[in-house]
Design an enzyme around this catalytic site. Structure first.
Site, PDB file in Angstrom:
ATOM      1  N   LYS A  96      40.841  27.149  47.898  1.00 26.80           N
ATOM      2  CA  LYS A  96      40.626  28.610  48.005  1.00 26.80           C
ATOM      3  C   LYS A  96      39.356  29.006  47.268  1.00 26.80           C
ATOM      4  O   LYS A  96      38.561  29.790  47.774  1.00 26.80           O
ATOM      5  CB  LYS A  96      41.832  29.335  47.400  1.00 26.80           C
ATOM      6  CG  LYS A  96      41.573  30.785  47.048  1.00 26.80           C
ATOM      7  CD  LYS A  96      42.739  31.352  46.271  1.00 26.80           C
ATOM      8  CE  LYS A  96      42.412  32.605  45.504  1.00 26.80           C
ATOM      9  NZ  LYS A  96      41.420  32.500  44.458  1.00 26.80           N
ATOM     10  N   ASN A  97      39.158  28.444  46.087  1.00 30.67           N
ATOM     11  CA  ASN A  97      38.025  28.884  45.270  1.00 30.67           C
ATOM     12  C   ASN A  97      36.693  28.298  45.721  1.00 30.67           C
ATOM     13  O   ASN A  97      35.670  28.539  45.092  1.00 30.67           O
ATOM     14  CB  ASN A  97      38.279  28.558  43.794  1.00 30.67           C
ATOM     15  CG  ASN A  97      39.300  29.499  43.185  1.00 30.67           C
ATOM     16  OD1 ASN A  97      39.714  30.465  43.818  1.00 30.67           O
ATOM     17  ND2 ASN A  97      39.707  29.212  41.957  1.00 30.67           N
TER      18      ASN A  97
ATOM     19  N   ARG B 115      38.620  40.249  44.808  1.00 26.97           N
ATOM     20  CA  ARG B 115      37.517  40.265  43.865  1.00 26.97           C
ATOM     21  C   ARG B 115      36.313  39.464  44.365  1.00 26.97           C
ATOM     22  O   ARG B 115      35.162  39.779  44.070  1.00 26.97           O
ATOM     23  CB  ARG B 115      38.029  39.688  42.548  1.00 26.97           C
ATOM     24  CG  ARG B 115      37.138  39.971  41.419  1.00 26.97           C
ATOM     25  CD  ARG B 115      37.620  39.307  40.172  1.00 26.97           C
ATOM     26  NE  ARG B 115      36.484  38.848  39.423  1.00 26.97           N
ATOM     27  CZ  ARG B 115      35.708  39.623  38.712  1.00 26.97           C
ATOM     28  NH1 ARG B 115      35.958  40.900  38.625  1.00 26.97           N
ATOM     29  NH2 ARG B 115      34.673  39.141  38.083  1.00 26.97           N
TER      30      ARG B 115
ATOM     31  N   ASP C 278      42.206  43.520  37.830  1.00 28.87           N
ATOM     32  CA  ASP C 278      43.305  42.986  38.620  1.00 28.87           C
ATOM     33  C   ASP C 278      44.382  42.479  37.686  1.00 28.87           C
ATOM     34  O   ASP C 278      44.393  42.810  36.506  1.00 28.87           O
ATOM     35  CB  ASP C 278      42.825  41.908  39.590  1.00 28.87           C
ATOM     36  CG  ASP C 278      42.278  40.690  38.875  1.00 28.87           C
ATOM     37  OD1 ASP C 278      42.426  40.606  37.639  1.00 28.87           O
ATOM     38  OD2 ASP C 278      41.721  39.822  39.544  1.00 28.87           O
TER      39      ASP C 278
ATOM     40  N   ASP D  81      43.358  28.373  35.940  1.00 30.16           N
ATOM     41  CA  ASP D  81      44.260  28.566  37.088  1.00 30.16           C
ATOM     42  C   ASP D  81      45.410  27.549  37.106  1.00 30.16           C
ATOM     43  O   ASP D  81      46.270  27.601  37.989  1.00 30.16           O
ATOM     44  CB  ASP D  81      43.483  28.473  38.412  1.00 30.16           C
ATOM     45  CG  ASP D  81      42.572  29.680  38.623  1.00 30.16           C
ATOM     46  OD1 ASP D  81      42.584  30.600  37.785  1.00 30.16           O
ATOM     47  OD2 ASP D  81      41.835  29.695  39.626  1.00 30.16           O
TER      48      ASP D  81
HETATM   49  C1  UD1 Z   1      36.679  32.142  39.728  1.00 31.93           C
HETATM   50  C2  UD1 Z   1      37.935  31.808  40.516  1.00 31.93           C
HETATM   51  C3  UD1 Z   1      39.173  32.050  39.666  1.00 31.93           C
HETATM   52  C4  UD1 Z   1      39.064  31.251  38.371  1.00 31.93           C
HETATM   53  C5  UD1 Z   1      37.743  31.549  37.672  1.00 31.93           C
HETATM   54  C6  UD1 Z   1      37.525  30.696  36.434  1.00 31.93           C
HETATM   55  C7  UD1 Z   1      37.295  32.294  42.808  1.00 31.93           C
HETATM   56  C8  UD1 Z   1      37.488  33.144  43.999  1.00 31.93           C
HETATM   57  N1  UD1 Z   1      37.984  32.631  41.706  1.00 31.93           N
HETATM   58  O1  UD1 Z   1      36.764  33.533  39.408  1.00 31.93           O
HETATM   59  O2  UD1 Z   1      40.325  31.639  40.389  1.00 31.93           O
HETATM   60  O3  UD1 Z   1      40.133  31.626  37.523  1.00 31.93           O
HETATM   61  O4  UD1 Z   1      36.635  31.336  38.553  1.00 31.93           O
HETATM   62  O5  UD1 Z   1      37.497  29.343  36.756  1.00 31.93           O
HETATM   63  O6  UD1 Z   1      36.572  31.326  42.846  1.00 31.93           O
HETATM   64  N2  UD1 Z   1      32.961  37.688  33.454  1.00 31.93           N
HETATM   65  C9  UD1 Z   1      32.264  38.739  32.875  1.00 31.93           C
HETATM   66  N3  UD1 Z   1      31.236  39.293  33.599  1.00 31.93           N
HETATM   67  C10 UD1 Z   1      30.884  38.854  34.833  1.00 31.93           C
HETATM   68  C11 UD1 Z   1      31.599  37.778  35.414  1.00 31.93           C
HETATM   69  C12 UD1 Z   1      32.644  37.204  34.690  1.00 31.93           C
HETATM   70  O7  UD1 Z   1      32.547  39.165  31.767  1.00 31.93           O
HETATM   71  O8  UD1 Z   1      29.946  39.400  35.429  1.00 31.93           O
HETATM   72  C13 UD1 Z   1      34.064  37.064  32.690  1.00 31.93           C
HETATM   73  C14 UD1 Z   1      35.422  37.208  33.407  1.00 31.93           C
HETATM   74  O9  UD1 Z   1      36.026  38.438  33.096  1.00 31.93           O
HETATM   75  C15 UD1 Z   1      36.171  36.019  32.839  1.00 31.93           C
HETATM   76  C16 UD1 Z   1      35.086  34.960  32.682  1.00 31.93           C
HETATM   77  O10 UD1 Z   1      33.853  35.666  32.657  1.00 31.93           O
HETATM   78  O11 UD1 Z   1      36.680  36.330  31.578  1.00 31.93           O
HETATM   79  C17 UD1 Z   1      35.052  33.928  33.771  1.00 31.93           C
HETATM   80  O12 UD1 Z   1      34.986  34.559  35.031  1.00 31.93           O
HETATM   81  P1  UD1 Z   1      34.324  33.847  36.276  1.00 31.93           P
HETATM   82  O13 UD1 Z   1      33.994  32.433  35.923  1.00 31.93           O
HETATM   83  O14 UD1 Z   1      33.231  34.719  36.772  1.00 31.93           O
HETATM   84  O15 UD1 Z   1      35.510  33.839  37.326  1.00 31.93           O
HETATM   85  P2  UD1 Z   1      35.494  34.296  38.828  1.00 31.93           P
HETATM   86  O16 UD1 Z   1      34.266  33.785  39.504  1.00 31.93           O
HETATM   87  O17 UD1 Z   1      35.788  35.753  38.927  1.00 31.93           O
END
Ligand code: UD1
Length: 429
Positions: free
Chosen positions: A23-24, A93, A117, A306
């Site tokens: 999925k990711n 998201r 979320d 996850d």
């Molecule tokens: C992706 C995965 C999710 C997984 C996560 C971490 C998908 C669709 N989802 O989510 O299942 O749990 O990676 O492996 O691939 N953050 C900020 N600012 C930003 C972006 C992120 O503060 O602009 C923070 C987030 O709140 C979180 C952390 O950084 O605490 C990691 O998030 P991120 O690695 O970006 O996860 P996703 O890409 O949203």
């Protein structure tokens, strides 16, 4: 009609289960097709709710999508709409990842701002800062992110304060068509990043260092459609490994990539499981009772957030006390109250949980609050005595094509049925 999963615990899982694409990885790879017109093909695609929802978003933009079995064909026209529909993207998201490809190819994009979320606030500042550095003007207008880059994006060196998976992917997709050279410093190193990089390279993008902390990108306007096979879902593989472990069973997982689960498998071994691995397969034998083990979630190659709830479900019946630290999401522990209703002894404070293993859990009605919480409650149900009913199955459907079929294939006593419990959730179910 809502559904619930009914699990009767106490049966050791035995047999073999296959995993399909992640999925990711697939969501980003569907979005990256927007970078160029033509006929794109993805194989090993999981038939999950998030894929169906995202293809509806692309259809709304003007892309033709056809999912047949595990093959997804997409025909992207020369001109598409750059306005993502609120109703379709508000719950997803990953839709923020539309911003980079649309801005870099068309010079404009309108994406409803993703809210918080079930895992907490989840800001997108790193996505927006990076795109602004590349010359995009971004404004929030009545809840919609309106982006403009009339002269296209310009290659830049961008340093992320945290190796965000999504920000790395968004900026990769933006930079491959920007003018000049870019670098993403402190980039995420997840296998899903590498797989997106591989797909982009097949499309003609010029990237190096993907999978390392510095990704270098040379912009090009000449991309072409490509065929790509989505990498295996390491979270699904880990979920089945943990389900086998908690039941003291023996499970073989095929179609997976064990090297993507090094830390998680090391922790299962520390918990007393025997793990054998080969090319594309994994065999996990659980012990009569798991041992306590501490772990902390971290970006790859650390323990994946996850798989945190599923591992806590295993440790809730372990011998001894485990300390779990969650470093990514402030809302990740929301499932703990449901596990406690099954008799788990878990104390949480800030980002830590102390899991005191109990002899056994007892089945009861519980509610999944997110995809992985749902998987964890199903795993807990497998370990519990009596019947557990897991509501909130729509969360599980976002990430697992058919969790019940996979688990019953391993001998689990489990079924999915229609439920009228939806309304009870308002009262705290
Ligand atoms: C992706 C995965 C999710 C997984 C996560 C971490 C998908 C669709 N989802 O989510 O299942 O749990 O990676 O492996 O691939 N953050 C900020 N600012 C930003 C972006 C992120 O503060 O602009 C923070 C987030 O709140 C979180 C952390 O950084 O605490 C990691 O998030 P991120 O690695 O970006 O996860 P996703 O890409 O949203």
């Amino acid at each position: 009609m809502a559904s619930e999963i009914v699990v009767e615990g106490g049966v050791p899982l035995r047999g073999s289960v296959g995993v399909v694409g992640a999925k990711n990885a697939v969501l980003q790879q569907i979005i990256s097709t927007l970078l160029c017109a033509g006929w794109h093909r993805l194989s090993n695609v999981p038939d999950i709710a998030d894929v169906r929802a995202l293809t509806m978003v692309l259809e709304h933009l003007g892309v033709k999508c056809e999912l047949a079995g595990r093959e997804l064909a997409m025909v992207v026209p020369e001109q598409i709409s750059v306005e993502a529909p609120l109703e379709l993207v508000r719950t997803m998201r990953a839709s923020i990842l539309l911003l980079g490809p649309l801005l870099t190819r068309f010079g404009e994009a309108q994406i409803p701002m993703p809210g918080g979320d079930d895992l907490g606030a989840r800001p997108v500042d790193m996505h927006l800062n990076g795109l602004r550095q590349m010359g995009a003007e971004l404004e929030l207008v009545h809840g919609v992110l309106v982006g403009k880059a009339p002269k296209g994006l310009i290659g830049r060196e961008m340093e992320l304060p945290f190796p965000s998976v999504g920000a790395t992917q968004n900026l990769m997709m933006a930079a491959v068509m920007a003018r000049g050279d870019s670098a993403i410093v402190n980039a995420a190193r997840e296998p899903e990043i590498v797989d997106l990089g591989n797909q982009l390279k097949k499309m003609g993008a010029r990237l190096s260092g993907v999978g390392s902390p510095i990704i270098r990108i040379k912009g090009t306007r000449k991309l072409r459609p490509a065929a790509h096979r989505v990498l295996p879902d390491r979270i699904a593989a880990g979920t089945y490994a943990m389900a086998g472990a908690v039941t003291g069973g023996e499970v073989t997982i095929t179609g997976c990539e064990p090297s993507h689960l090094r830390m998680e498998l090391a922790k299962l071994e520390a918990a007393g499981c025997e793990v054998e691995r080969g090319e594309g397969w994994l065999h996990v034998s659980g012990s009569s009772r798991p041992r306590a083990v501490d772990f902390a979630t971290l970006p790859y190659p650390g323990f994946h957030t996850d798989l945190h709830p599923q591992m806590v479900a295993v440790l809730s019946v372990a011998e001894g006390t485990s300390v779990v630290t969650e470093n990514l999401y402030d809302g990740r522990f929301r499932y703990v109250g449901e596990l406690a209703r099954m008799g788990a002894d878990i104390y949480t404070e800030w980002q830590h949980a102390v899991v005191r293993g109990v002899d056994r859990l007892s089945g009861c009605p519980v509610v999944a609050t997110d995809i992985r919480a749902g998987a964890a409650l199903v795993i807990a149900g497998l370990a519990a005595y009596g019947v557990t009913t897991v509501a909130g199955v729509e969360h599980i459907d976002r990430g697992y094509a058919d969790l019940v079929a996979d688990m019953t294939g391993l001998g689990a006593s489990m079924e999915r049925r229609d439920s009228d419990r939806g309304g009870l959730r308002l009262f705290g179910w």
